[in-house]
Write an enzyme that holds these catalytic residues in place. Sequence first.
Site, PDB file in Angstrom:
ATOM      1  N   GLU A  44       0.865  -1.097   0.135  1.00  0.00           N
ATOM      2  CA  GLU A  44      -0.035   0.054   0.073  1.00  0.00           C
ATOM      3  C   GLU A  44       0.961   1.212   0.061  1.00  0.00           C
ATOM      4  O   GLU A  44       1.913   1.652   0.688  1.00  0.00           O
ATOM      5  CB  GLU A  44      -0.571   0.086   1.179  1.00  0.00           C
ATOM      6  CG  GLU A  44      -2.068   1.286   1.109  1.00  0.00           C
ATOM      7  CD  GLU A  44      -2.882   1.130   2.435  1.00  0.00           C
ATOM      8  OE1 GLU A  44      -3.729   1.632   2.528  1.00  0.00           O
ATOM      9  OE2 GLU A  44      -2.509   0.581   3.382  1.00  0.00           O
ATOM     10  N   LYS A 117     -10.194   2.502  -2.139  1.00  0.00           N
ATOM     11  CA  LYS A 117     -10.323   1.940  -0.963  1.00  0.00           C
ATOM     12  C   LYS A 117     -11.640   2.422  -0.233  1.00  0.00           C
ATOM     13  O   LYS A 117     -12.062   3.789  -0.160  1.00  0.00           O
ATOM     14  CB  LYS A 117      -9.323   2.343  -0.093  1.00  0.00           C
ATOM     15  CG  LYS A 117      -9.267   1.495   1.397  1.00  0.00           C
ATOM     16  CD  LYS A 117      -7.895   2.238   1.930  1.00  0.00           C
ATOM     17  CE  LYS A 117      -7.612   1.597   3.279  1.00  0.00           C
ATOM     18  NZ  LYS A 117      -6.390   1.836   3.979  1.00  0.00           N
ATOM     19  N   CYS A 154      -5.958  -3.038   2.487  1.00  0.00           N
ATOM     20  CA  CYS A 154      -5.533  -2.746   3.599  1.00  0.00           C
ATOM     21  C   CYS A 154      -6.789  -3.032   4.999  1.00  0.00           C
ATOM     22  O   CYS A 154      -7.438  -4.247   4.755  1.00  0.00           O
ATOM     23  CB  CYS A 154      -4.941  -1.573   4.043  1.00  0.00           C
ATOM     24  SG  CYS A 154      -3.675  -1.609   5.767  1.00  0.00           S
TER      25      CYS A 154
END
Length: 296
Positions: A44, A117, A154
């Site tokens: 990331e 995300k 994540c």
Amino acid sequence: MAKKIKIATIQQQNVPDINFNITQLESNIRSCAAKGAALIVLQELHNTLYFCQTESTGNFDLAETIPGPSTDRFGLLAKELGVVIVLSLFEKRAAGLYHNTAVVLDIDGSIAGKYRKMHIPDDPAYYEKFYFTPGDLGFVPIDTSVGRLGVLICWDQWYPEAARLMAMRGAELLIYPTAIGWAGSDTDAERQRQLDAWRTIQRSNAIANGIPVVTVNRTGHEPDTSGLTGGISFWGNSFVAGPQGELLYESPHDKEDTCVVEVDMARSEEVRRWWPFLRDRRIDAYEGITQRYLLE
């Protein structure tokens, strides 16, 4: 997707020098491609330090457009090597509008797709809500020359709904670029609990959906420039797991590492025949899942 595919993970310790980080990534990508990797996954926000430890408007200058410098540079590399690369970028969509975005480059260097995300944390040293607008592209897999990739990022790891929706839309593989680590105040016991939970939730996503998981974390200590905390020690432990959650490879926690691991994608069909979780889902009884909480 081919029955067997070689997948590479690149776990890196970043430094303030962005050009150094990118040059090192390029070198590692070439090394993985030389070992036969067809799909290469990066961690990331791989170009920079993890800047979300503090809230600073100056950090927005690190963002870039998509397409932009990184997709151009890594796109040329993907085309030269004939590999699929999963990037993780700080996207500038418009003035004042930024995302944490994964971009998938196909073997011809083109952008196969992107994912913004969806779940954005806001914890001490992880002030991501200051920087990132929640994604608006949904949980949609990206079709590439090596298969249909369910790319998440994540904090998305902790939400089985995200993995399930990717699988329900035909994802053949779940991929999680990651930046997660320990605070200096965490005891050894707490560190182990956190790592075990992180590993377990992602392996459970593989098991529940009958598809492999690839997660790539950064490693090394990054200081908190504000001086308010002791910084983050990223715990590495990037890994590849099969459709029953079996670990096919795991990186060490305390050093840089690259791996190329062959994954038998045909096993997903076998596992789903043995464990037909999708068949047995009670879709007639799940209406409450879209509510925030039910006991009120």
